[in-house]
Design a protein around this motif. Sequence first.
Motif, PDB file in Angstrom:
ATOM      1  N   SER A  30       0.802  -1.216   0.000  1.00  0.00           N
ATOM      2  CA  SER A  30       0.000   0.000   0.000  1.00  0.00           C
ATOM      3  C   SER A  30       0.841   1.274   0.000  1.00  0.00           C
ATOM      4  CB  SER A  30      -0.929   0.007   1.211  1.00  0.00           C
ATOM      5  OG  SER A  30      -0.174  -0.094   2.409  1.00  0.00           O
ATOM      6  N   ARG A  31       2.115   1.149   0.277  1.00  0.00           N
ATOM      7  CA  ARG A  31       3.004   2.307   0.290  1.00  0.00           C
ATOM      8  C   ARG A  31       3.347   2.786  -1.122  1.00  0.00           C
ATOM      9  NH1 ARG A  31       8.236   3.049   4.005  1.00  0.00           N
ATOM     10  NH2 ARG A  31       9.406   4.595   2.790  1.00  0.00           N
ATOM     11  N   TYR A  32       3.180   1.930  -2.122  1.00  0.00           N
ATOM     12  CA  TYR A  32       3.752   2.177  -3.433  1.00  0.00           C
ATOM     13  C   TYR A  32       2.733   2.351  -4.549  1.00  0.00           C
ATOM     14  CZ  TYR A  32       7.864   0.560  -0.984  1.00  0.00           C
ATOM     15  OH  TYR A  32       8.873   0.420  -0.081  1.00  0.00           O
ATOM     16  N   VAL A  33       3.018   3.273  -5.440  1.00  0.00           N
ATOM     17  CA  VAL A  33       2.405   3.273  -6.761  1.00  0.00           C
ATOM     18  C   VAL A  33       3.069   2.137  -7.529  1.00  0.00           C
ATOM     19  CG1 VAL A  33       2.188   4.524  -8.929  1.00  0.00           C
ATOM     20  CG2 VAL A  33       1.931   5.739  -6.745  1.00  0.00           C
ATOM     21  N   MET A  34       2.265   1.360  -8.250  1.00  0.00           N
ATOM     22  CA  MET A  34       2.800   0.203  -8.966  1.00  0.00           C
ATOM     23  C   MET A  34       2.609   0.361 -10.466  1.00  0.00           C
ATOM     24  SD  MET A  34       4.079  -1.574  -6.588  1.00  0.00           S
ATOM     25  CE  MET A  34       4.511  -3.024  -7.566  1.00  0.00           C
ATOM     26  N   ARG A  53      -1.874   4.003  -5.213  1.00  0.00           N
ATOM     27  CA  ARG A  53      -1.724   3.175  -4.017  1.00  0.00           C
ATOM     28  C   ARG A  53      -3.042   2.569  -3.556  1.00  0.00           C
ATOM     29  NH1 ARG A  53       1.808   6.881  -0.069  1.00  0.00           N
ATOM     30  NH2 ARG A  53       0.387   8.469  -0.877  1.00  0.00           N
ATOM     31  N   ASP A  54      -4.145   3.314  -3.738  1.00  0.00           N
ATOM     32  CA  ASP A  54      -5.445   2.783  -3.313  1.00  0.00           C
ATOM     33  C   ASP A  54      -6.202   2.115  -4.454  1.00  0.00           C
ATOM     34  OD1 ASP A  54      -7.129   6.040  -3.217  1.00  0.00           O
ATOM     35  OD2 ASP A  54      -6.205   4.926  -4.850  1.00  0.00           O
ATOM     36  N   GLY A  55      -5.620   2.116  -5.647  1.00  0.00           N
ATOM     37  CA  GLY A  55      -6.262   1.471  -6.789  1.00  0.00           C
ATOM     38  C   GLY A  55      -7.294   2.309  -7.506  1.00  0.00           C
TER      39      GLY A  55
END
Length: 127
Positions: A30-34, A53-55
């Motif tokens: 949850s810490r990261y942009v993917m 991070r939250d989608g």
Amino acid sequence: QVSLVESGGGSVQAGDSLRLSCAVSGRPLSRYVMGWFRQAPEKEREFVASISRDGDDIYYGDSAKGRFTISRDNAKNLVYLQMNVLNPGDTAIYYCAADDPRPGIIVSTMIEEFDYWGQGTQVTVSS
């Protein structure tokens, strides 16, 4: 330190589907942009998709729009790339990447923004 491990690649026929997974360990997802990127032989690495991070915020590269779907499960520390209607132009090594974003950054799309990378998984599409 964050570790990213991709899986799910393989050899398929044109028109088939694949789902890639990226397992993240070391720190909470949850810490990261993917993001997902890909690199074909003798070509530069290309942006495929990224997710906040939250989608809630998602971006796709032109090659992925309408065919690929990025998603994440923060509870399981997994990121996915569902790829449909694959064609030979999708043949590449696919990389998962994580960005520990600066304050105010919701989603990232540039290679240089991403801090951590997986080793890649090969996708080969034959006609």
